[in-house]
Design an enzyme around this catalytic site. Structure first.
Site, PDB file in Angstrom:
ATOM      1  N   ALA A  13       4.720 -49.681  -6.902  1.00 34.48           N
ATOM      2  CA  ALA A  13       3.949 -50.919  -7.079  1.00 34.48           C
ATOM      3  C   ALA A  13       2.870 -50.755  -8.152  1.00 34.48           C
ATOM      4  CB  ALA A  13       3.315 -51.324  -5.754  1.00 34.48           C
ATOM      5  N   SER A  40       5.398 -42.753 -11.081  1.00 28.56           N
ATOM      6  CA  SER A  40       6.570 -43.576 -11.402  1.00 28.56           C
ATOM      7  C   SER A  40       7.896 -42.872 -11.108  1.00 28.56           C
ATOM      8  CB  SER A  40       6.499 -43.945 -12.894  1.00 28.56           C
ATOM      9  OG  SER A  40       7.440 -44.921 -13.212  1.00 28.56           O
ATOM     10  N   CYS A  44      13.421 -43.228  -3.610  1.00 27.87           N
ATOM     11  CA  CYS A  44      14.734 -43.632  -3.069  1.00 27.87           C
ATOM     12  C   CYS A  44      15.825 -42.642  -3.484  1.00 27.87           C
ATOM     13  CB  CYS A  44      15.108 -45.022  -3.573  1.00 27.87           C
ATOM     14  SG  CYS A  44      13.782 -46.224  -3.402  1.00 27.87           S
ATOM     15  N   VAL A  82      -9.021 -41.685  -5.088  1.00 28.03           N
ATOM     16  CA  VAL A  82     -10.103 -42.643  -4.822  1.00 28.03           C
ATOM     17  C   VAL A  82     -10.543 -42.435  -3.379  1.00 28.03           C
ATOM     18  CG1 VAL A  82     -10.718 -45.084  -4.690  1.00 28.03           C
ATOM     19  CG2 VAL A  82      -9.171 -44.270  -6.487  1.00 28.03           C
ATOM     20  N   ASP A 280       3.989 -50.769  -0.436  1.00 31.26           N
ATOM     21  CA  ASP A 280       4.107 -50.375   0.978  1.00 31.26           C
ATOM     22  C   ASP A 280       2.813 -50.516   1.772  1.00 31.26           C
ATOM     23  OD1 ASP A 280       6.729 -49.766   0.524  1.00 31.26           O
ATOM     24  OD2 ASP A 280       6.589 -47.653   1.112  1.00 31.26           O
ATOM     25  N   ASN A 302       8.233 -53.194  -6.117  1.00 28.28           N
ATOM     26  CA  ASN A 302       8.306 -53.561  -7.535  1.00 28.28           C
ATOM     27  C   ASN A 302       8.026 -55.046  -7.744  1.00 28.28           C
ATOM     28  OD1 ASN A 302       9.279 -51.539  -9.761  1.00 28.28           O
ATOM     29  ND2 ASN A 302      10.154 -50.852  -7.821  1.00 28.28           N
ATOM     30  N   TYR A 423      38.087 -64.791  -6.297  1.00 23.84           N
ATOM     31  CA  TYR A 423      39.221 -64.192  -5.572  1.00 23.84           C
ATOM     32  C   TYR A 423      40.280 -63.649  -6.519  1.00 23.84           C
ATOM     33  CZ  TYR A 423      43.789 -63.736  -3.499  1.00 23.84           C
ATOM     34  OH  TYR A 423      45.017 -63.233  -3.158  1.00 23.84           O
TER      35      TYR A 423
HETATM   36  P1  FAD Z   1       4.191 -45.073  -2.581  1.00 18.47           P
HETATM   37  O1  FAD Z   1       5.544 -44.721  -3.113  1.00 18.47           O
HETATM   38  O2  FAD Z   1       3.809 -44.571  -1.236  1.00 18.47           O
HETATM   39  O3  FAD Z   1       3.108 -44.623  -3.653  1.00 18.47           O
HETATM   40  C1  FAD Z   1       1.732 -44.707  -3.419  1.00 18.47           C
HETATM   41  C2  FAD Z   1       1.037 -43.613  -4.197  1.00 18.47           C
HETATM   42  O4  FAD Z   1      -0.363 -43.803  -4.084  1.00 18.47           O
HETATM   43  C3  FAD Z   1       1.330 -42.216  -3.638  1.00 18.47           C
HETATM   44  O5  FAD Z   1       1.595 -41.312  -4.684  1.00 18.47           O
HETATM   45  C4  FAD Z   1       0.027 -41.855  -2.940  1.00 18.47           C
HETATM   46  O6  FAD Z   1      -0.170 -40.452  -2.858  1.00 18.47           O
HETATM   47  C5  FAD Z   1      -0.973 -42.553  -3.849  1.00 18.47           C
HETATM   48  N1  FAD Z   1      -2.271 -42.780  -3.196  1.00 18.47           N
HETATM   49  C6  FAD Z   1      -2.509 -43.207  -1.934  1.00 18.47           C
HETATM   50  N2  FAD Z   1      -3.822 -43.283  -1.696  1.00 18.47           N
HETATM   51  C7  FAD Z   1      -4.441 -42.907  -2.841  1.00 18.47           C
HETATM   52  C8  FAD Z   1      -5.811 -42.765  -3.199  1.00 18.47           C
HETATM   53  N3  FAD Z   1      -6.778 -43.029  -2.351  1.00 18.47           N
HETATM   54  N4  FAD Z   1      -6.095 -42.342  -4.467  1.00 18.47           N
HETATM   55  C9  FAD Z   1      -5.109 -42.068  -5.361  1.00 18.47           C
HETATM   56  N5  FAD Z   1      -3.805 -42.172  -5.057  1.00 18.47           N
HETATM   57  C10 FAD Z   1      -3.468 -42.592  -3.807  1.00 18.47           C
HETATM   58  N6  FAD Z   1      13.357 -48.292  -0.598  1.00 18.47           N
HETATM   59  C11 FAD Z   1      14.423 -49.071  -0.948  1.00 18.47           C
HETATM   60  O7  FAD Z   1      14.227 -50.284  -1.171  1.00 18.47           O
HETATM   61  N7  FAD Z   1      15.678 -48.554  -1.073  1.00 18.47           N
HETATM   62  C12 FAD Z   1      15.933 -47.236  -0.863  1.00 18.47           C
HETATM   63  O8  FAD Z   1      17.071 -46.791  -1.003  1.00 18.47           O
HETATM   64  C13 FAD Z   1      14.856 -46.399  -0.462  1.00 18.47           C
HETATM   65  N8  FAD Z   1      15.062 -45.095  -0.211  1.00 18.47           N
HETATM   66  C14 FAD Z   1      13.994 -44.293   0.127  1.00 18.47           C
HETATM   67  C15 FAD Z   1      14.227 -42.939   0.355  1.00 18.47           C
HETATM   68  C16 FAD Z   1      13.172 -42.108   0.697  1.00 18.47           C
HETATM   69  C17 FAD Z   1      13.422 -40.656   0.961  1.00 18.47           C
HETATM   70  C18 FAD Z   1      11.852 -42.641   0.770  1.00 18.47           C
HETATM   71  C19 FAD Z   1      10.697 -41.743   1.110  1.00 18.47           C
HETATM   72  C20 FAD Z   1      11.619 -43.974   0.546  1.00 18.47           C
HETATM   73  C21 FAD Z   1      12.690 -44.818   0.219  1.00 18.47           C
HETATM   74  N9  FAD Z   1      12.503 -46.178  -0.020  1.00 18.47           N
HETATM   75  C22 FAD Z   1      13.566 -46.974  -0.350  1.00 18.47           C
HETATM   76  C23 FAD Z   1      11.149 -46.772   0.064  1.00 18.47           C
HETATM   77  C24 FAD Z   1      10.460 -46.795  -1.312  1.00 18.47           C
HETATM   78  O9  FAD Z   1      10.503 -45.522  -1.887  1.00 18.47           O
HETATM   79  C25 FAD Z   1       9.019 -47.236  -1.116  1.00 18.47           C
HETATM   80  O10 FAD Z   1       9.049 -48.544  -0.609  1.00 18.47           O
HETATM   81  C26 FAD Z   1       8.236 -47.212  -2.425  1.00 18.47           C
HETATM   82  O11 FAD Z   1       8.089 -45.905  -2.903  1.00 18.47           O
HETATM   83  C27 FAD Z   1       6.852 -47.823  -2.208  1.00 18.47           C
HETATM   84  O12 FAD Z   1       6.126 -47.731  -3.389  1.00 18.47           O
HETATM   85  P2  FAD Z   1       4.535 -47.854  -3.403  1.00 18.47           P
HETATM   86  O13 FAD Z   1       4.135 -47.707  -4.820  1.00 18.47           O
HETATM   87  O14 FAD Z   1       4.119 -49.064  -2.664  1.00 18.47           O
HETATM   88  O15 FAD Z   1       4.006 -46.652  -2.508  1.00 18.47           O
END
Ligand code: FAD
Ligand code: NAD
Length: 451
Positions: A13, A40, A44, A82, A280, A302, A423
């Site tokens: 995100a 980045s 998944c 942060v 998330d 995304n 089809y």
């Molecule tokens: P995150 O990926 O959790 O990233 C957040 C980042 O912020 C992390 O690096 C964290 O350390 C950092 N952060 C947190 N707090 C702080 C702070 N205070 N200061 C600085 N940095 C901080 N989704 C699908 O739709 N299809 C799939 O097939 C799928 N497969 C997956 C397989 C696995 C093994 C996993 C673990 C997840 C999967 N997902 C899948 C879910 C998907 O990966 C997540 O929904 C996605 O990564 C969420 O992205 P995000 O940026 O919201 O959060």
């Protein structure tokens, strides 16, 4: 003076928002603060990377490096955490994890893209117990790679998405695998009929299942179940779900919704209009249930990030909502869903009726035609399609994506049965699987029979 846009979190995100904001506003100051060293990356892809390190090397999971963001004028600060938000002053307290110093950073608009955390196991663990790992980040995967040479038997706690994808990965790597699931079946978010197909497939592939079982502790070389059973293990993967990372938000007075994730409006703004949340850590509006839900999925993160990035940079984008569409694969079987299951539909105030059909994925006589199980749910009174779940080895994504489009268009089972779909024998039976499911269900739906 240019606006200062600061983003906390740099995986899905956060980086989507940063790139979108940069495209929209070439002059904005954009800072991304990420506590991990990597940014980045595709979480998944981790189960597939672990199964085939040579074919899917670590670098292939990284969509964009920190340097690539910097080259685009985005101040990407990795290993910066942060620790506090002062929303009134518009400042952050940040810890530089490498230099061990703390500093303040101002912001005009802030995005929380802090993601989710793997749930921790809360049972007694003896000091000589097998190591417990999670799979959330790319560093978790690195850790598992380092441990693999010493591992013969793996016990996976949780028979959900990660548990099942990783059961296949460990099996492919020649390890003995057992899954402990506390609910009475695997993939409890799916209908029982589908859960049974998944269970059979997983067992056929040599994975030992302990279903309806809880762990009471870990001792030397074992996972111990509440019934006293001891399962040998060299490694324990805890895949028992995730929780939104909301500590920073709550400490700053940012409101959570009923799901426990950060409440946002359709522009991804929190209760503080200059603070946004995406991915998330944030809720989404469910289009069919018409309420806020928490769906920690990569595609949703995304989409959230794109809307938040546009709005932070001065645009007017609206997040159109989610349907709960998801898919995964285990031992060649695709398992997918969209919309509401029966219990969710009841809770949302519908009068749901469901039917399961078993149909071929292509003309029966064609090579590659496979059995599909489709569980379709509609509202009994209006015939409105409410949800679909499907499993099989072929065309499952097509079925679910078709029904997702039907849900988006507010179609009825009659409409679904009447769709003009592609089809030819190598692709579909003459009456497409979703049409068969629609035809069968429409016979049981009141008010629109014989239409
Ligand atoms: P995150 O990926 O959790 O990233 C957040 C980042 O912020 C992390 O690096 C964290 O350390 C950092 N952060 C947190 N707090 C702080 C702070 N205070 N200061 C600085 N940095 C901080 N989704 C699908 O739709 N299809 C799939 O097939 C799928 N497969 C997956 C397989 C696995 C093994 C996993 C673990 C997840 C999967 N997902 C899948 C879910 C998907 O990966 C997540 O929904 C996605 O990564 C969420 O992205 P995000 O940026 O919201 O959060
Ligand atoms: P999950 O919610 O999919 O599954 C967790 C499972 O663990 C559930 O079946 C639950 O009943 C079980 N469980 C909970 N506590 C337990 C305990 N103490 N003992 C035994 N079983 C227990 O969560 P996950 O597999 O950890 O995945 C996390 C999230 O990652 C998912 O919710 C999903 O959003 C995302 N994800 C998506 C995909 C995909 O879309 N293909 C793949 C992997 C991960």
């Amino acid at each position: 003076m240019s606006e200062r846009l600061v983003i906390v979190g740099g995986v899905a995100a956060g980086t989507k928002a940063a790139a979108t904001a940069r495209r929209r506003n070439a002059g904005a100051d954009i800072v991304v603060l990420q506590d991990e060293a990597d940014v980045s990356y595709s979480a998944c892809g981790l189960p597939y990377h672990l199964a085939a390190l040579d074919r899917i090397p670590r670098r292939n999971l990284i969509a964009r490096t920190p340097e690539a963001f910097r080259a685009d004028g985005i101040d990407m600060r990795t290993r910066h955490r942060v620790e506090e938000i002062d929303p009134d002053r518009g400042t952050l307290k940040i810890r530089d994890l490498q230099a061990s110093r703390v500093y303040a950073e101002p912001f005009d608009r802030l995005l929380l893209a802090t993601g989710a955390r793997a749930n921790r196991l809360n049972v007694p663990v003896s000091p000589d117990a097998p190591p417990i790992v999670h799979l959330r980040s790319i560093v978790d995967a690195d850790r598992i790679v380092g441990m693999l040479p010493d591992v013969r038997g793996v016990v996976i706690l949780g028979g959900g998405y990660i548990g099942l994808e990783m059961a296949e990965t460990f099996s492919r790597l020649g390890r003995e695998v057992a899954i402990v699931e506390m609910m009475p079946r695997l993939v409890p978010a799916f209908a029982t009929a589908l859960g049974q197909v998944v269970e059979d497939r997983v067992r056929e592939n040599g994975v030992e299942l302990f279903i309806g079982s809880r762990v009471s502790g870990l001792d030397q070389g074992h996972v111990i179940l509440e019934n006293g059973e001891h399962i040998p293990a060299d490694l324990v993967l805890a895949a028992t779900g995730v929780s939104p990372s909301t500590d920073l938000a709550t400490a700053a007075g940012i409101q959570l919704g009923q799901t426990g994730a950060i409440a946002v409006n359709s522009r991804m703004q929190t209760n503080l209009s200059h603070v946004y949340a995406a991915g998330d850590c944030a809720e989404s509006h469910h289009v069919v249930a018409n309420r806020a839900v928490w769906l920690p999925l990569g595609d949703v993160a995304n989409r959230h990030g794109k809307v938040a990035g546009t709005n932070m940079a001065g645009g007017r984008a609206v997040f159109s909502g989610v349907l709960g569409t998801a898919i995964f694969k285990v031992f060649g079987l695709a398992v997918a869903r969209t919309g509401l299951g029966e219990a969710e539909a009841l809770a949302a105030g519908f009068d749901p009726i469901s039917h399961v059909v078993e149909v071929p994925s292509r003309a029966r006589y064609m090579e590659g035609s496979r059995k599909l199980l489709i569980h379709l749910t509609a509202d009994r009174g209006t015939g409105k399609v409410l949800g679909c779940q499907a499993t099989g080895e072929d065309a499952v994504d097509k079925i679910i994506d078709t029904v997702a489009a039907a849900l988006w268009g507010n179609l009825t089972v009659d409409d679904l049965a009447d769709l003009d779909l592609a089809y030819a024998p190598p692709f579909s039976p003459v009456l497409a699987p979703v049409q068969v499911a629609g035809e069968v269900l429409k016979k049981h739906v009141g008010g629109i029979q014989g239409k």
